[in-house]
Design a protein around this motif. Structure first.
Motif, PDB file in Angstrom:
ATOM      1  N   THR A  45      -2.669  -0.216 -19.690  1.00  0.00           N
ATOM      2  CA  THR A  45      -2.211  -1.507 -20.234  1.00  0.00           C
ATOM      3  C   THR A  45      -1.642  -2.417 -19.152  1.00  0.00           C
ATOM      4  O   THR A  45      -1.334  -3.580 -19.422  1.00  0.00           O
ATOM      5  N   LEU A  46      -1.497  -1.900 -17.951  1.00  0.00           N
ATOM      6  CA  LEU A  46      -0.868  -2.673 -16.877  1.00  0.00           C
ATOM      7  C   LEU A  46      -1.858  -3.539 -16.113  1.00  0.00           C
ATOM      8  O   LEU A  46      -1.452  -4.332 -15.262  1.00  0.00           O
ATOM      9  N   ALA A  47      -3.150  -3.389 -16.361  1.00  0.00           N
ATOM     10  CA  ALA A  47      -4.161  -4.168 -15.630  1.00  0.00           C
ATOM     11  C   ALA A  47      -3.869  -5.654 -15.739  1.00  0.00           C
ATOM     12  O   ALA A  47      -3.673  -6.188 -16.840  1.00  0.00           O
ATOM     13  N   GLY A  48      -3.794  -6.320 -14.584  1.00  0.00           N
ATOM     14  CA  GLY A  48      -3.589  -7.759 -14.573  1.00  0.00           C
ATOM     15  C   GLY A  48      -2.164  -8.190 -14.831  1.00  0.00           C
ATOM     16  O   GLY A  48      -1.915  -9.387 -14.996  1.00  0.00           O
ATOM     17  N   THR A  49      -1.204  -7.253 -14.862  1.00  0.00           N
ATOM     18  CA  THR A  49       0.197  -7.612 -15.105  1.00  0.00           C
ATOM     19  C   THR A  49       1.005  -7.453 -13.821  1.00  0.00           C
ATOM     20  O   THR A  49       0.665  -6.643 -12.951  1.00  0.00           O
ATOM     21  N   PRO A  50       2.113  -8.187 -13.689  1.00  0.00           N
ATOM     22  CA  PRO A  50       2.956  -8.061 -12.488  1.00  0.00           C
ATOM     23  C   PRO A  50       3.607  -6.687 -12.338  1.00  0.00           C
ATOM     24  O   PRO A  50       4.145  -6.372 -11.276  1.00  0.00           O
ATOM     25  N   VAL A  51       3.556  -5.893 -13.406  1.00  0.00           N
ATOM     26  CA  VAL A  51       4.166  -4.567 -13.370  1.00  0.00           C
ATOM     27  C   VAL A  51       3.287  -3.572 -12.604  1.00  0.00           C
ATOM     28  O   VAL A  51       3.773  -2.578 -12.071  1.00  0.00           O
ATOM     29  N   LEU A  52       1.990  -3.842 -12.527  1.00  0.00           N
ATOM     30  CA  LEU A  52       1.062  -2.887 -11.921  1.00  0.00           C
ATOM     31  C   LEU A  52       1.437  -2.527 -10.479  1.00  0.00           C
ATOM     32  O   LEU A  52       1.459  -1.336 -10.136  1.00  0.00           O
ATOM     33  N   LEU A  74      -2.339   8.883 -11.573  1.00  0.00           N
ATOM     34  CA  LEU A  74      -2.906   8.096 -10.478  1.00  0.00           C
ATOM     35  C   LEU A  74      -4.319   7.634 -10.797  1.00  0.00           C
ATOM     36  O   LEU A  74      -4.712   6.507 -10.450  1.00  0.00           O
ATOM     37  N   GLU A  75      -5.098   8.482 -11.431  1.00  0.00           N
ATOM     38  CA  GLU A  75      -6.470   8.105 -11.804  1.00  0.00           C
ATOM     39  C   GLU A  75      -6.461   6.903 -12.749  1.00  0.00           C
ATOM     40  O   GLU A  75      -7.247   5.959 -12.602  1.00  0.00           O
ATOM     41  N   VAL A  76      -5.547   6.914 -13.727  1.00  0.00           N
ATOM     42  CA  VAL A  76      -5.477   5.800 -14.683  1.00  0.00           C
ATOM     43  C   VAL A  76      -4.976   4.537 -13.989  1.00  0.00           C
ATOM     44  O   VAL A  76      -5.458   3.430 -14.262  1.00  0.00           O
ATOM     45  N   ILE A  77      -4.018   4.688 -13.086  1.00  0.00           N
ATOM     46  CA  ILE A  77      -3.535   3.530 -12.331  1.00  0.00           C
ATOM     47  C   ILE A  77      -4.664   2.929 -11.498  1.00  0.00           C
ATOM     48  O   ILE A  77      -4.807   1.703 -11.401  1.00  0.00           O
ATOM     49  N   ALA A  78      -5.486   3.781 -10.890  1.00  0.00           N
ATOM     50  CA  ALA A  78      -6.631   3.287 -10.116  1.00  0.00           C
ATOM     51  C   ALA A  78      -7.582   2.498 -11.005  1.00  0.00           C
ATOM     52  O   ALA A  78      -8.103   1.447 -10.601  1.00  0.00           O
ATOM     53  N   ASP A  79      -7.830   2.992 -12.221  1.00  0.00           N
ATOM     54  CA  ASP A  79      -8.689   2.251 -13.161  1.00  0.00           C
ATOM     55  C   ASP A  79      -8.092   0.888 -13.485  1.00  0.00           C
ATOM     56  O   ASP A  79      -8.817  -0.119 -13.579  1.00  0.00           O
ATOM     57  N   ALA A  80      -6.766   0.846 -13.674  1.00  0.00           N
ATOM     58  CA  ALA A  80      -6.110  -0.425 -13.984  1.00  0.00           C
ATOM     59  C   ALA A  80      -6.236  -1.401 -12.821  1.00  0.00           C
ATOM     60  O   ALA A  80      -6.435  -2.606 -13.016  1.00  0.00           O
ATOM     61  N   ILE A  81      -6.142  -0.885 -11.595  1.00  0.00           N
ATOM     62  CA  ILE A  81      -6.295  -1.746 -10.421  1.00  0.00           C
ATOM     63  C   ILE A  81      -7.698  -2.332 -10.365  1.00  0.00           C
ATOM     64  O   ILE A  81      -7.886  -3.524 -10.113  1.00  0.00           O
ATOM     65  N   LEU A  82      -8.701  -1.492 -10.609  1.00  0.00           N
ATOM     66  CA  LEU A  82     -10.090  -1.958 -10.549  1.00  0.00           C
ATOM     67  C   LEU A  82     -10.410  -2.946 -11.661  1.00  0.00           C
ATOM     68  O   LEU A  82     -11.364  -3.720 -11.554  1.00  0.00           O
ATOM     69  N   ALA A  83      -9.617  -2.910 -12.724  1.00  0.00           N
ATOM     70  CA  ALA A  83      -9.826  -3.847 -13.836  1.00  0.00           C
ATOM     71  C   ALA A  83      -9.072  -5.152 -13.638  1.00  0.00           C
ATOM     72  O   ALA A  83      -9.145  -6.044 -14.486  1.00  0.00           O
ATOM     73  N   THR A  84      -8.355  -5.281 -12.538  1.00  0.00           N
ATOM     74  CA  THR A  84      -7.554  -6.475 -12.257  1.00  0.00           C
ATOM     75  C   THR A  84      -8.407  -7.524 -11.552  1.00  0.00           C
ATOM     76  O   THR A  84      -9.106  -7.218 -10.587  1.00  0.00           O
TER      77      THR A  84
END
Length: 696
Positions: A45-52, A74-84
């Motif tokens: 849910t953090l993709a594209g947010t300043p919290v990421l 970490l895997e989920v965080i990486a997915d969120a980064i790639l979705a940003t």
């Protein structure tokens, strides 16, 4: 559960950030947020947010290798980064993962696969758009760093970089130039990408190319092309091949320094010119004259150090990964300049500077010149060694150590002769003086090899004396008439002194002697083994001493609690291969049924070094499993070896490091069924250290 664990993850992180008041999050932050399981569930849910970026930093800081829950998060965080799709958020979020060995190991493959389409989208985008273009540029740089660290295909990366055929938008142009420079540094096959820098930087005319875009990155292109020339020079297999690459590097550094007024290029230009002068002198068989030239003058060499210092201070705010390497490069050259300056001073004393100092400087220059530092560059380092060793030993520092030793021995004979009537001593003094006079003429370029009367080859002198006076020269013929027993006595003394001159201070010399006494009980510490093992002991003592006194900006892994075995392994291997060349072998398989970390191969035997990272408080001699593994490699060789460990918790990280005598010890390790114990030299390198100014 902490109050922060209630509500959404975004709200919890923002509340924790507000409570921290700008200070680092507490060590319990992940638990306070609900643990790794919650991050794995909600990080998407953090993709594209300043919290990421905040969560990415936190996860990279606290993740430990082998923690499955942390890896899942970490895997989920990486997915969120790639979705940003916002450049700043992507860059700030991916940077912590790239800076963490644990996070990169977990997410490297995923990030590389996801960043490649983000980067290549730039090429298929019909209309330029500042935001997505910047996102593509940042993705390309992050992808390059990942591929350099071993994630993804470097062939695919090079194929992507080759698609840039003309000047382009400035953020991407700069990214392409940096990435090409990195690729050229790491993979020799990437030399073909130098053409990409030329077209993107506007040096080659391209139909339909926008020269106004190229003008913005010409300075970066000049620097990258100069560095490519430098690396090519240091990779060259002969001095003749090295020379044109140095010319090319000098040309581009001159453009960068004069046309673009780059403060980083000025010291580089000066030191390249000094190296060109040196190589030209060696090729012309007149290295001594080169040392007296303007590029190697005290003012120029001293000015290099001042320029580097000024640039380092002014650039303290560099926040780009490429900038850190640039500062390291300049500092490495400054060290070389200082040693060349000292060498010129010593030249006036006839016995001039030690060859290995300059060899090591040039190896450090090569390693630091690379835009991105990863792993061990076995082939390149060995290539530099093969080039530099004969350059130094056959050039301006030829026979320097032996000449210094002869001077010292002659001085000792003079002192002894003032109180002794021993005719044999006086005969050795006269002989030593004659050899010294001849050797000084050779050092200054006043002797050349020749033939004895009648054209017959002259009889050989003893080996060390023969290195000081060319065979067949008039002086060699005079020396040949000295009594063989006298020559043999001088030769033996030179050999003894050469073996003993190791830059060991009083404490190090005592440690060296203590270790040798303990090794004396080994039946394998005999004959040829003694000289070789003593040499390696000296190297290991100097290695431990240098790392114990090293600063955090030079040996970062010693101050990193997450540093793994690879860090100490690469450091020790690079140190040894820089001195021993291809005698040092990296991760050799089929030794004792396994793979030894470092093997030092000699004519009749080998020495084996087992590397470990250790997070216990146990003394090394009590780490039975480590000792057994190290002893296994001795099953078919001499029964003496080394166990080297990076120790994170054995010493107080906030206090002074232990005395070197506590860091290098000896143990005899018994083996069931074998009446002869294995002798092990135990080497502890303190890790997780604290910068002295940060101690409390």
């Amino acid at each position: 559960m902490s109050d922060n664990a209630s509500g959404s993850l975004i709200e919890a992180v923002l509340a924790m950030a507000q409570a921290s008041g700008g200070k680092a999050f507490p060590d319990t932050a992940v638990a306070d947020l609900g643990g790794w399981a919650r991050l794995a569930t909600e990080a998407a849910t953090l993709a594209g947010t300043p919290v990421l970026p905040i969560v990415s930093n936190l996860a990279a800081r606290d993740a430990e290798l082998g923690d499955a829950e942390a890896a899942a998060a970490l895997e989920v965080i990486a997915d969120a980064i790639l979705a940003t799709d916002q450049p700043t958020l992507l860059k700030d979020s991916v940077e912590p993962l790239l800076a963490s060995a644990v996070a990169t190991q977990v997410t490297g493959a995923k990030l590389a696969a996801g960043l490649e389409p983000l980067a290549s989208a730039f090429l298929t985008r019909q209309d330029r758009d500042a935001v997505p273009d910047l996102l593509s540029a940042d993705a390309l740089e992050a992808l390059t760093r990942l591929v350099a660290a071993g994630h993804g295909s470097h062939f695919a990366l090079m194929a992507l970089l080759e698609k840039f055929k003309k000047p382009t938008a400035v953020p991407m142009a700069r990214a392409v130039i940096r990435c090409v420079s990195t690729a050229v540094d790491i993979w020799p096959a990437a030399d073909q990408l130098v053409g990409v820098v030329r077209v993107v930087g506007g040096l080659e005319p391209v139909e339909g190319g926008d020269t106004s875009l190229a003008a913005e990155v010409e300075s970066d292109a000049a620097w990258a092309l100069a560095m490519a020339g430098l690396v090519a020079a240091l990779r060259a297999s002969t001095l003749t091949e090295m020379s044109p690459h140095l010319e090319e590097a000098a040309r581009y550094f001159a453009i960068a320094a004069t046309a673009y007024q780059r403060p980083d290029a000025r010291p580089m230009l000066a030191i390249i010119n000094a190296l060109r002068e040196l190589v030209a002198g060696i090729l012309a068989s007149d290295p001594t004259a080169a040392m007296a030239g303007e590029p190697l003058s005290p003012d120029v060499l001293g000015g290099i150090q001042e320029q580097v210092h000024r640039f380092s201070v002014n650039s303290s705010g560099l926040d780009h990964w490429f900038g850190d390497s640039k500062v390291s490069t300049l500092r490495a050259w400054a060290h070389l300049a200082a040693d060349l300056d000292e060498m010129r001073n010593q030249l006036g004393k006839d016995g001039f500077y030690q060859a290995e100092v300059v060899i090591n400087d040039l190896l450090n220059v090569y390693l630091s010149s690379r835009a991105f530092r990863v792993g061990g560059r076995d082939a390149d380092i060995a290539g530099v060694q093969d080039l530099i060793q004969p350059v130094i030993e056959g050039g301006f520092a030829s026979n320097s150590s032996h000449l210094c030793n002869l001077e010292e021995y002659t001085a000792q004979l003079i002192d002894a002769a003032t109180t002794s009537e021993d005719e044999g001593l006086r005969e050795r003094l006269d002989a030593a003086r004659n050899i010294l006079r001849a050797a000084r003429r050779v050092a200054k370029g006043g002797e050349t090899p020749g033939k004895a009367d009648g054209g017959a080859p002259s009889a050989p002198l003893p080996p060390l004396i023969g290195t000081l006076v060319p065979p067949g020269s008039p002086d060699a013929e005079l020396i040949r008439h000295i009594a063989p027993a006298t020559l043999a006595a001088i030769e033996e003394r030179l050999d003894h002194v050469a073996a003993a001159r190791r830059h060991l201070n009083l404490v190090h010399a005592e440690l060296f002697d203590d270790l040798r006494k303990q090794l004396a009980s080994s039946p394998d510490y005999r004959g040829d083994v003694i000289a070789v093992l003593d040499e390696i002991l000296v190297l290991i003592i100097n290695f431990v001493a240098s790392r114990g006194g090293g600063q955090s900006n030079h040996y970062k892994y010693l101050f990193d609690p997450a540093a793994n075995e690879n860090a100490i392994h690469e450091d020790l291997y690079n140190y040894l291969v820089g001195i021993l060349g291809d005698r040092a072998e990296y991760e050799v398989s089929h030794v004792g049924g396994g793979r030894v970390d470092i093997r030092l191969k000699f004519d009749k035997f080998a020495l084996h070094i087992e590397m470990k990272v250790d997070s216990t408080h146990l003394p090394m001699e009590d780490r039975t499993a480590y000792l057994k593994q190290a002893a296994t490699y001795q099953g078919n060789d001499i029964r003496i070896g080394f166990l080297v460990a990076l120790r994170h918790k054995a010493f107080d990280p906030t206090g002074p490091p232990p005395h070197i005598k506590a860091l290098i010890t000896h143990t005899a390790f018994p083996i069931d069924g074998d009446p002869v114990p294995r002798h092990m030299l135990l080497v502890a390198i303190p890790g997780s250290r604290t910068i002295p100014s940060h101690s409390r």
